[in-house]
Design a protein around this motif. Structure first.
Motif, PDB file in Angstrom:
ATOM      1  N   LEU A   9       0.821  -1.209   0.000  1.00 53.56           N
ATOM      2  CA  LEU A   9       0.000   0.000   0.000  1.00 53.56           C
ATOM      3  C   LEU A   9       0.855   1.259   0.000  1.00 53.56           C
ATOM      4  CD1 LEU A   9      -2.853  -1.046   2.443  1.00 53.56           C
ATOM      5  CD2 LEU A   9      -2.952  -0.899  -0.047  1.00 53.56           C
ATOM      6  N   LEU A  10       1.957   1.235   0.719  1.00 54.17           N
ATOM      7  CA  LEU A  10       2.861   2.385   0.707  1.00 54.17           C
ATOM      8  C   LEU A  10       3.431   2.616  -0.681  1.00 54.17           C
ATOM      9  CD1 LEU A  10       4.772   1.895   4.074  1.00 54.17           C
ATOM     10  CD2 LEU A  10       3.217   3.765   3.499  1.00 54.17           C
ATOM     11  N   TRP A  11       3.669   1.513  -1.407  1.00 55.12           N
ATOM     12  CA  TRP A  11       4.163   1.624  -2.776  1.00 55.12           C
ATOM     13  C   TRP A  11       3.089   2.155  -3.710  1.00 55.12           C
ATOM     14  CZ3 TRP A  11       2.871  -2.508  -6.523  1.00 55.12           C
ATOM     15  CH2 TRP A  11       3.432  -2.275  -7.775  1.00 55.12           C
ATOM     16  N   LEU A  12       1.874   1.652  -3.576  1.00 60.06           N
ATOM     17  CA  LEU A  12       0.820   2.017  -4.507  1.00 60.06           C
ATOM     18  C   LEU A  12       0.357   3.452  -4.345  1.00 60.06           C
ATOM     19  CD1 LEU A  12      -1.423  -1.179  -4.334  1.00 60.06           C
ATOM     20  CD2 LEU A  12       0.119  -0.525  -6.176  1.00 60.06           C
ATOM     21  N   THR A  13       0.266   3.943  -3.103  1.00 62.76           N
ATOM     22  CA  THR A  13      -0.351   5.234  -2.841  1.00 62.76           C
ATOM     23  C   THR A  13       0.326   6.390  -3.553  1.00 62.76           C
ATOM     24  OG1 THR A  13      -1.197   4.461  -0.735  1.00 62.76           O
ATOM     25  CG2 THR A  13      -1.061   6.844  -1.059  1.00 62.76           C
ATOM     26  N   SER A  96      13.958  -6.531   1.408  1.00 66.95           N
ATOM     27  CA  SER A  96      13.976  -6.359  -0.040  1.00 66.95           C
ATOM     28  C   SER A  96      13.109  -5.175  -0.448  1.00 66.95           C
ATOM     29  CB  SER A  96      13.450  -7.627  -0.726  1.00 66.95           C
ATOM     30  OG  SER A  96      13.243  -7.383  -2.112  1.00 66.95           O
ATOM     31  N   PRO A  97      13.595  -4.311  -1.357  1.00 64.43           N
ATOM     32  CA  PRO A  97      12.777  -3.197  -1.840  1.00 64.43           C
ATOM     33  C   PRO A  97      11.837  -3.589  -2.968  1.00 64.43           C
ATOM     34  CG  PRO A  97      14.913  -3.088  -2.860  1.00 64.43           C
ATOM     35  CD  PRO A  97      14.956  -4.279  -1.928  1.00 64.43           C
ATOM     36  N   GLN A  98      11.804  -4.869  -3.342  1.00 60.75           N
ATOM     37  CA  GLN A  98      11.048  -5.291  -4.508  1.00 60.75           C
ATOM     38  C   GLN A  98       9.599  -5.643  -4.151  1.00 60.75           C
ATOM     39  OE1 GLN A  98      12.653  -4.871  -7.258  1.00 60.75           O
ATOM     40  NE2 GLN A  98      14.673  -4.615  -6.308  1.00 60.75           N
ATOM     41  N   ILE A  99       8.682  -5.117  -4.963  1.00 56.59           N
ATOM     42  CA  ILE A  99       7.258  -5.420  -4.864  1.00 56.59           C
ATOM     43  C   ILE A  99       6.837  -6.103  -6.161  1.00 56.59           C
ATOM     44  CG2 ILE A  99       4.948  -4.458  -4.645  1.00 56.59           C
ATOM     45  CD1 ILE A  99       6.517  -4.204  -2.111  1.00 56.59           C
ATOM     46  N   TRP A 100       6.013  -7.136  -6.038  1.00 53.02           N
ATOM     47  CA  TRP A 100       5.549  -7.888  -7.200  1.00 53.02           C
ATOM     48  C   TRP A 100       4.029  -7.792  -7.308  1.00 53.02           C
ATOM     49  CZ3 TRP A 100       9.212 -10.261 -10.306  1.00 53.02           C
ATOM     50  CH2 TRP A 100      10.495 -10.385  -9.743  1.00 53.02           C
ATOM     51  N   MET A 101       3.546  -7.738  -8.553  1.00 50.04           N
ATOM     52  CA  MET A 101       2.109  -7.658  -8.820  1.00 50.04           C
ATOM     53  C   MET A 101       1.805  -8.548 -10.022  1.00 50.04           C
ATOM     54  SD  MET A 101      -0.230  -4.236  -9.341  1.00 50.04           S
ATOM     55  CE  MET A 101       0.864  -3.520 -10.585  1.00 50.04           C
ATOM     56  N   GLY A 102       0.813  -9.431  -9.884  1.00 48.32           N
ATOM     57  CA  GLY A 102       0.420 -10.302 -10.976  1.00 48.32           C
ATOM     58  C   GLY A 102      -0.989 -10.015 -11.443  1.00 48.32           C
ATOM     59  N   HIS A 103      -1.197 -10.043 -12.755  1.00 49.14           N
ATOM     60  CA  HIS A 103      -2.519  -9.884 -13.349  1.00 49.14           C
ATOM     61  C   HIS A 103      -2.780 -11.070 -14.271  1.00 49.14           C
ATOM     62  CE1 HIS A 103      -2.330  -5.188 -12.988  1.00 49.14           C
ATOM     63  NE2 HIS A 103      -2.424  -5.804 -11.824  1.00 49.14           N
ATOM     64  N   ALA A 104      -3.978 -11.621 -14.202  1.00 51.59           N
ATOM     65  CA  ALA A 104      -4.380 -12.700 -15.099  1.00 51.59           C
ATOM     66  C   ALA A 104      -5.815 -12.472 -15.535  1.00 51.59           C
ATOM     67  CB  ALA A 104      -4.251 -14.062 -14.419  1.00 51.59           C
ATOM     68  N   ALA A 105      -6.115 -12.880 -16.765  1.00 55.75           N
ATOM     69  CA  ALA A 105      -7.471 -12.688 -17.284  1.00 55.75           C
ATOM     70  C   ALA A 105      -7.799 -13.756 -18.312  1.00 55.75           C
ATOM     71  CB  ALA A 105      -7.622 -11.305 -17.907  1.00 55.75           C
ATOM     72  N   ARG A 117      -2.835 -10.459  -8.013  1.00 50.49           N
ATOM     73  CA  ARG A 117      -2.076 -10.925  -6.857  1.00 50.49           C
ATOM     74  C   ARG A 117      -1.010  -9.875  -6.529  1.00 50.49           C
ATOM     75  NH1 ARG A 117      -2.525 -16.689  -6.385  1.00 50.49           N
ATOM     76  NH2 ARG A 117      -4.708 -17.153  -6.865  1.00 50.49           N
ATOM     77  N   LEU A 118      -0.784  -9.634  -5.245  1.00 44.47           N
ATOM     78  CA  LEU A 118       0.250  -8.719  -4.772  1.00 44.47           C
ATOM     79  C   LEU A 118       1.177  -9.471  -3.839  1.00 44.47           C
ATOM     80  CD1 LEU A 118      -2.014  -5.639  -3.942  1.00 44.47           C
ATOM     81  CD2 LEU A 118      -0.661  -5.985  -6.011  1.00 44.47           C
ATOM     82  N   ASP A 324      -9.795  -4.277 -13.606  1.00 41.97           N
ATOM     83  CA  ASP A 324     -10.073  -3.466 -12.417  1.00 41.97           C
ATOM     84  C   ASP A 324      -9.049  -3.795 -11.331  1.00 41.97           C
ATOM     85  OD1 ASP A 324     -11.303  -1.660 -10.772  1.00 41.97           O
ATOM     86  OD2 ASP A 324     -12.891  -3.029 -10.144  1.00 41.97           O
ATOM     87  N   THR A 325      -7.801  -3.455 -11.611  1.00 42.14           N
ATOM     88  CA  THR A 325      -6.669  -3.777 -10.755  1.00 42.14           C
ATOM     89  C   THR A 325      -6.174  -2.517 -10.044  1.00 42.14           C
ATOM     90  OG1 THR A 325      -5.282  -3.547 -12.726  1.00 42.14           O
ATOM     91  CG2 THR A 325      -5.958  -5.770 -12.125  1.00 42.14           C
TER      92      THR A 325
END
Length: 357
Positions: A9-13, A96-105, A117-118, A324-325
């Motif tokens: 959330l800190l990354w996204l905001t 680790s400073p790395q954030i991962w985000m997955g999208h599938a459809a 997925r986060l 809607d991600t």
């Protein structure tokens, strides 16, 4: 709130709030490595992650035909983003400073099912290795059975309303976009490293509440990484990957900046030969729009390219293919007709929500 969710959330905001390019991709890259045209791509190492760059993705789309007679589209995407510059590997625990985000459809003419997925990097929840190639987040995987390379892949993902399990086999060489993989994104010179495998043969199954369906088709993998891929004023993009019945293929994009735009294209011949085209060589013109998630989205386009005698209409299979991600965008399969017939995928970002009057 657990530590992983708090970090995400800190990354996204701050990115969601910035006006500097879609999803903050126009913010300055202080402290991060930036692309240089003199640096050659290096395989198989570049199939893996680049933690000294701020952002990168592994992006697979596929146009499929089912044994039930229906057309489908599949998307599988893994994003890596760094909270801060750090020239280190990705296995540094909670630090680790790395954030991962997955999208599938999974998309058809009747439905569009998607999932997100986060994950926090460094704790084993998500990651990418180059040899053998494997990209994963939770139980979603894109992996190769070969010790090196990505000529063969298995692809799996699931959401609340869908599952897919696919096998892919390359039918042509890797394609480097721009100047041997150095892809310019603006007149100011922002750029990324960008290559594709646009010629996978796909087999496997998809499943929804209606049951399991065997499918066949073609897939396209995009790999891209940078630290500031957009100029500050660029608000979003329209990206096309088109596979024609002739065996030729086209990658084209338009980065929007007010009334102006910056375009780039790559023509891929049936034999795998590659011709890059700079700004202005391709024209991407909206023809019709749809109301999607409170936004007006162009879902039918004219794509013209004088150098290739190309004049086609590109139409969405499902106009409501809204992702809607955390950073919402439109992504879905398209049909192609006109001077060249075929199929492909279209992605559109940065379209603002319509304000109700």
């Amino acid at each position: 709130m657990n530590a992983s969710l708090a970090a995400i959330l800190l990354w996204l905001t701050p990115l969601a709030c910035t006006a500097q390019g879609f999803a903050g991709l126009g913010t300055t890259a202080d402290g991060f490595t930036t692309p240089h045209p003199e640096t050659a791509l290096d395989f198989p190492a570049d199939h893996g992650a680049h933690p000294d760059f701020r952002i990168e993705w592994w992006y697979l789309t596929a146009t499929l035909h089912g044994d039930d007679g229906q057309d489908y589209g599949v998307q599988w995407t893994l994003f890596r983003s760094a909270l801060r510059p750090e020239r280190d590997d990705l296995q540094t625990g909670w630090d680790s400073p790395q954030i991962w985000m997955g999208h599938a459809a999974l998309t058809s003419a009747r439905f569009h099912h998607m999932a997100e997925r986060l994950a926090r990097g460094g704790i084993g929840q998500a990651g990418v290795s180059a040899t053998p190639f494997s990209a994963r987040i939770d139980d979603w995987t894109m992996a190769s059975p070969d010790p090196e390379g990505i000529d063969r892949l298995t692809l799996t993902a699931r959401g609340d309303a869908f599952v897919y399990d696919l096998s892919l086999e390359a039918q042509g060489p890797l394609v480097r976009h721009g100047a041997d993989g150095y892809s310019v994104k603006s007149r100011e010179g922002q750029a990324s490293y960008y290559y594709s495998q646009p010629a996978y043969k796909v087999t496997g199954t998809i499943a929804t509440d209606a049951g399991e369906v065997p499918v066949t088709g073609q897939g396209w993998l995009d790999r891209e990484w940078s630290s500031q891929p957009l100029a500050e004023g660029q608000t979003g993009w329209d990206w096309f990957s088109l596979s024609f019945d002739s065996g030729a293929r086209l990658m084209a994009f338009r980065l929007r900046d007010g009334d102006a735009g910056f375009t780039s294209a790559t023509w891929i011949g049936p034999d795998g030969s590659v011709t890059p085209y700079g700004d202005g060589a391709v024209a991407l013109t909206p023809l019709a729009t749809s109301e999607v998630a409170g936004r007006t989205i162009p879902t039918r386009w004219q794509v013209t390219m004088r150098a290739r005698d190309l004049d086609v209409t590109v139409s969405a299979l499902n106009s409501q293919a809204w992702m809607d991600t955390s950073f919402a965008y439109w992504e879905g399969p398209v049909g192609v007709s006109g001077s060249h017939d075929g199929r492909g995928y279209l992605e559109m970002t940065g379209y603002e929500q319509t304000i109700a009057k």
